[in-house]
Scaffold this active site. Structure first.
Site, PDB file in Angstrom:
ATOM      1  N   HIS A  16       0.791  -1.052  -0.182  1.00 44.60           N
ATOM      2  CA  HIS A  16       0.055  -0.020   0.004  1.00 44.60           C
ATOM      3  C   HIS A  16       0.872   1.438  -0.072  1.00 44.60           C
ATOM      4  CE1 HIS A  16      -3.581  -1.948   1.708  1.00 44.60           C
ATOM      5  NE2 HIS A  16      -3.438  -2.606   1.006  1.00 44.60           N
ATOM      6  N   GLU A  36       1.106   3.893   2.040  1.00 40.65           N
ATOM      7  CA  GLU A  36       1.716   4.161   3.335  1.00 40.65           C
ATOM      8  C   GLU A  36       2.739   3.189   3.722  1.00 40.65           C
ATOM      9  OE1 GLU A  36      -2.661   5.196   3.192  1.00 40.65           O
ATOM     10  OE2 GLU A  36      -1.322   3.603   2.541  1.00 40.65           O
ATOM     11  N   CYS A  82      -5.915   2.043   5.643  1.00 37.91           N
ATOM     12  CA  CYS A  82      -6.580   0.875   5.854  1.00 37.91           C
ATOM     13  C   CYS A  82      -6.187   0.435   7.214  1.00 37.91           C
ATOM     14  CB  CYS A  82      -6.310  -0.119   4.986  1.00 37.91           C
ATOM     15  SG  CYS A  82      -4.623  -0.751   5.101  1.00 37.91           S
ATOM     16  N   CYS A  89      -2.264  -0.221   7.268  1.00 39.60           N
ATOM     17  CA  CYS A  89      -1.583   1.055   7.241  1.00 39.60           C
ATOM     18  C   CYS A  89      -1.489   1.660   8.441  1.00 39.60           C
ATOM     19  CB  CYS A  89      -1.858   1.672   5.957  1.00 39.60           C
ATOM     20  SG  CYS A  89      -1.540   1.017   4.581  1.00 39.60           S
TER      21      CYS A  89
END
Length: 161
Positions: free
Chosen positions: A58, A60, A88, A91
């Site tokens: 992801h 992040e 999410c 993250c």
């Protein structure tokens, strides 16, 4: 929470990364920037889930990995993360583990859900007892695993985190 005058431009950079790498086919429409509290960007990241076949890639997470490599530490205290979308659960946990000072984001998780990125099921799983989770989960204590933890406490050169 105080608003930093640099927040707008640093958040705009995270959004620009989300568009740029989405259009290049790297992954979903997500970007992130990590900057020092004085506004200097130390790392950028974008979603690479589909291009790297890595469900943890992801924006992040990618930015956190790059920032840690850049500064040579797992501790990002004194830094701020700017994300094109509310993180999410994975993250968000990584942001806490990295000790980032602040989080600034653009799109909400509800807006992400509306385009097919719905984390509600994961948020709902976290507080459930193990026996009620959708992925069968078994706690199987191990004497050796307990000894490893005990030895960690005795290890004189352990690095706390």
């Amino acid at each position: 929470m105080p608003v930093d005058p640099r927040d707008k431009s640093l958040l705009a950079r995270a959004v620009a990364l989300s568009r740029e790498h989405m259009e290049q086919g790297a992954g979903g429409p997500f970007g992130a920037v990590i900057a020092s509290t004085n506004g200097r960007i130390i790392a950028e990241g974008w979603n690479c889930v589909t291009s790297q076949n890595d469900p943890t890639a992801h924006a992040e997470i990618t930015a956190i990995r790059r920032a840690c490599e850049t500064i040579g530490s797992f501790d990002l205290a004194g830094h701020v993360i700017y994300s094109s979308c509310e993180p999410c659960p994975m993250c968000l946990a990584a942001i806490y583990w990295a000790r980032l000072e602040r989080l600034v984001f653009a799109n909400s998780r509800d807006e992400a859900a509306a385009i097919g990125f719905d984390d509600a099921a994961i948020y709902a799983e976290i507080p459930k007892p193990l026996s009620q989770r959708s992925i069968p989960t078994l706690h199987q204590p191990s004497d050796e695993a307990a000894r490893v933890f005990a030895d960690w406490l005795k290890k004189p050169d352990r690095v706390e985190y």
